[in-house]
Design a protein around this motif. Sequence first.
Motif, PDB file in Angstrom:
ATOM      1  N   THR A   1       0.823  -1.203   0.000  1.00  0.00           N
ATOM      2  CA  THR A   1       0.000   0.000   0.000  1.00  0.00           C
ATOM      3  C   THR A   1       0.861   1.257   0.000  1.00  0.00           C
ATOM      4  OG1 THR A   1      -1.611  -1.238   1.257  1.00  0.00           O
ATOM      5  CG2 THR A   1      -1.926   1.131   1.141  1.00  0.00           C
TER       6      THR A   1
ATOM      7  N   TRP B   1       2.543   1.591  -3.343  1.00  0.00           N
ATOM      8  CA  TRP B   1       1.630   1.949  -4.411  1.00  0.00           C
ATOM      9  C   TRP B   1       1.171   3.395  -4.301  1.00  0.00           C
ATOM     10  CZ3 TRP B   1       1.729  -0.337  -8.652  1.00  0.00           C
ATOM     11  CH2 TRP B   1       0.677  -0.248  -9.577  1.00  0.00           C
TER      12      TRP B   1
ATOM     13  N   ARG C   1       2.016   5.622  -7.389  1.00  0.00           N
ATOM     14  CA  ARG C   1       0.962   5.841  -8.373  1.00  0.00           C
ATOM     15  C   ARG C   1      -0.185   6.725  -7.891  1.00  0.00           C
ATOM     16  NH1 ARG C   1       1.291   2.184 -12.663  1.00  0.00           N
ATOM     17  NH2 ARG C   1       3.412   2.600 -13.356  1.00  0.00           N
ATOM     18  N   LEU C   2      -0.450   6.691  -6.598  1.00  0.00           N
ATOM     19  CA  LEU C   2      -1.656   7.384  -6.129  1.00  0.00           C
ATOM     20  C   LEU C   2      -1.341   8.390  -5.029  1.00  0.00           C
ATOM     21  CD1 LEU C   2      -3.787   4.153  -5.790  1.00  0.00           C
ATOM     22  CD2 LEU C   2      -4.110   5.867  -7.558  1.00  0.00           C
TER      23      LEU C   2
ATOM     24  N   LEU D   1      -4.005   9.815  -2.845  1.00  0.00           N
ATOM     25  CA  LEU D   1      -4.668   9.066  -1.775  1.00  0.00           C
ATOM     26  C   LEU D   1      -3.886   9.100  -0.465  1.00  0.00           C
ATOM     27  CD1 LEU D   1      -6.169   5.790  -3.250  1.00  0.00           C
ATOM     28  CD2 LEU D   1      -7.316   7.828  -2.425  1.00  0.00           C
TER      29      LEU D   1
ATOM     30  N   THR E   1      -4.821   7.323   3.241  1.00  0.00           N
ATOM     31  CA  THR E   1      -4.167   6.160   3.851  1.00  0.00           C
ATOM     32  C   THR E   1      -3.456   6.563   5.139  1.00  0.00           C
ATOM     33  OG1 THR E   1      -2.277   6.512   2.397  1.00  0.00           O
ATOM     34  CG2 THR E   1      -3.850   4.832   1.743  1.00  0.00           C
TER      35      THR E   1
ATOM     36  N   GLY F   1      -4.589  -1.486  -6.431  1.00  0.00           N
ATOM     37  CA  GLY F   1      -3.438  -1.598  -5.537  1.00  0.00           C
ATOM     38  C   GLY F   1      -3.745  -1.272  -4.086  1.00  0.00           C
ATOM     39  N   VAL F   2      -4.682  -0.385  -3.824  1.00  0.00           N
ATOM     40  CA  VAL F   2      -4.958  -0.020  -2.433  1.00  0.00           C
ATOM     41  C   VAL F   2      -6.214  -0.708  -1.897  1.00  0.00           C
ATOM     42  CG1 VAL F   2      -3.760   2.175  -2.291  1.00  0.00           C
ATOM     43  CG2 VAL F   2      -6.049   2.082  -3.261  1.00  0.00           C
TER      44      VAL F   2
ATOM     45  N   PHE G   1      -5.858  -2.773   1.441  1.00  0.00           N
ATOM     46  CA  PHE G   1      -5.715  -1.913   2.614  1.00  0.00           C
ATOM     47  C   PHE G   1      -7.042  -1.250   2.978  1.00  0.00           C
ATOM     48  CE2 PHE G   1      -4.635   2.165   4.631  1.00  0.00           C
ATOM     49  CZ  PHE G   1      -3.818   1.724   5.654  1.00  0.00           C
TER      50      PHE G   1
END
Lengths: 269, 299
Positions: free
Chosen positions: A77, A80, A84-85, A88, A92, B27-28, B31
């Motif tokens: 996580t 990533w 890429r994100l 976000l 997270t 991908g997330v 989680f």
Amino acid sequence: MRRFPLFASLVALLCAAFFLVPLAATVNFSLRMRRGEISLDAYASVFRDDTFLSVLGFSALASLAAIALGALLVVPTAYWVRLRLPGLRPLTEFLSLMPLIIPPVVLVFGYVRIYGTASVLPLTMSEAGTNLLLVIGYTVLSLPYMYRAVDNGMAAIDIATLTEAAESLGASRLRTIATVIFPNVRSAIMSGAFLTFSISLGEFVITSLLNRPAFGPYLVQMGQDYAYQPAALAIMAFAFTWACMALMDFFATRKPGQGLLPFLRRKSP
Amino acid sequence: MADQAPAAALPRAAAPALRRVNLSWLGVVPFLLFTTLFLIAPIFYLVNGAFRTPEGAYTLDNLVALTGPDIWPSYWLSIRLSFTSAALGCVFGALLAWALQLGGLPPWVKRAFLTFAGVASNFAGVPLAFAFIATLGRLGLVTLILRDVFGFNLYGHGFNLFSFWGLAITYLYFQLPLMMLMMMPAMEGLRREWREAAESLGASGPQFWRMVALPVLAPSALGCFLLLFANAFGTLATVYALTSANFPVVPIVLFQQIRGNVLYNPNLGYALALGMVIIMAVSNTLYFVLRNRAERWRK
């Protein structure tokens, strides 16, 4: 010449006394099991107890499982999200910090209600399910530390370049994570792992409310039943916490690719 | 060989951007799924339950009942205990941080305290209770030394480890080092130049502290206080082991409620949990806000 720092020394001495006296008292108490002389009887009695070994084994296993689950969840996580994100990231990060705000007793309250008898996912109905829920609880408790440690580890390496290099050599996504990213944040994971271990090994609230035969509830029971053994256990717990913190610190400050022991470090030119 | 390379590259280049976006989201998912199931859902369930009657209708009665005579004393006790231990931790932790950082003590003292504080701030739960029973319990070392050497009967003078002040002192064992660890960077941020500037403008030592140092340190100190408060508020295992669950702070009442519905109303239990989450959330949020405010001075 400087004046002797009288007030500062006084403060430091007082605080040192506050820190050390309880430890000294506990050591002293733990050695007094045999009337009138110093002995290690309390420690011997703890180790002779079969329950001690079985609960310790159970808790160690549950903690290791929580560490593995945490690493499996957090490493991909964090990777990533960084790669890429990035949008976000606040989400997270917020989710990973939430367990600091939610007390364990509230968390487990929700668990026993949602995953109890009358739910779609009745985890607490079976032994294995309850154990799984316990491991999940430990993982959630350690999420803030694990995420922070791994994310810091990722910040220290250039994951974008590493990923491109791996991809240009034909590695799949999974392989990149498993053989390139993972080894590079191993130290960070270890650092988070030792903190997780020190939190979950003696965890009481979740463990007790899920009725697991683990170390936390055993400690409380010992405290109710005996006088000297708890002191011995407290000393061992302190030593254990110390070891975990030292190892955590060691792995947190260790750079990727550095030797395992500090004195074996290659001198950089 | 020559044919294969473009063939392999083609689908990749031809793949629409849409697919990459979908994959990125995937991908997330583990989680997010995990945190939804085991972090958000349980809390949502409790919050939702706090606003319901046992029959399922919406109501505010449970929240109102929190301020009633059954529950409120627990909250008040928890608040007082957390406040006291946080205040003590704040004062002594800040003093210690000052002594180590600016007090002119040798560097090894600072190193020793830093190492020890890292351990002590994580030494909580049941073992901590045991350590304090061996220290300040009825047969604890300090109790006995006070009695036999100084002729002072601690328990005869109203002290009891298993009471308010006993718990506050026990909490201090992890509160003080935590405060020290958090205040060290703030103390380090007090520039030597500020002191020199203040002195060259004719300020005395106390004036410097009152007008420069304390305003700079105040946001950090206040933020840390709130963190210590939340830290104490959520403490359960130590109290449980010390008092065998006979000290009705909020976490203990909640623990008993989960064990055996002692409130005879499951929805009141949810409200109890909600109240606890709100207090924790407010103090933690304010801590983050104040910490960001404090970092202004640290560039």
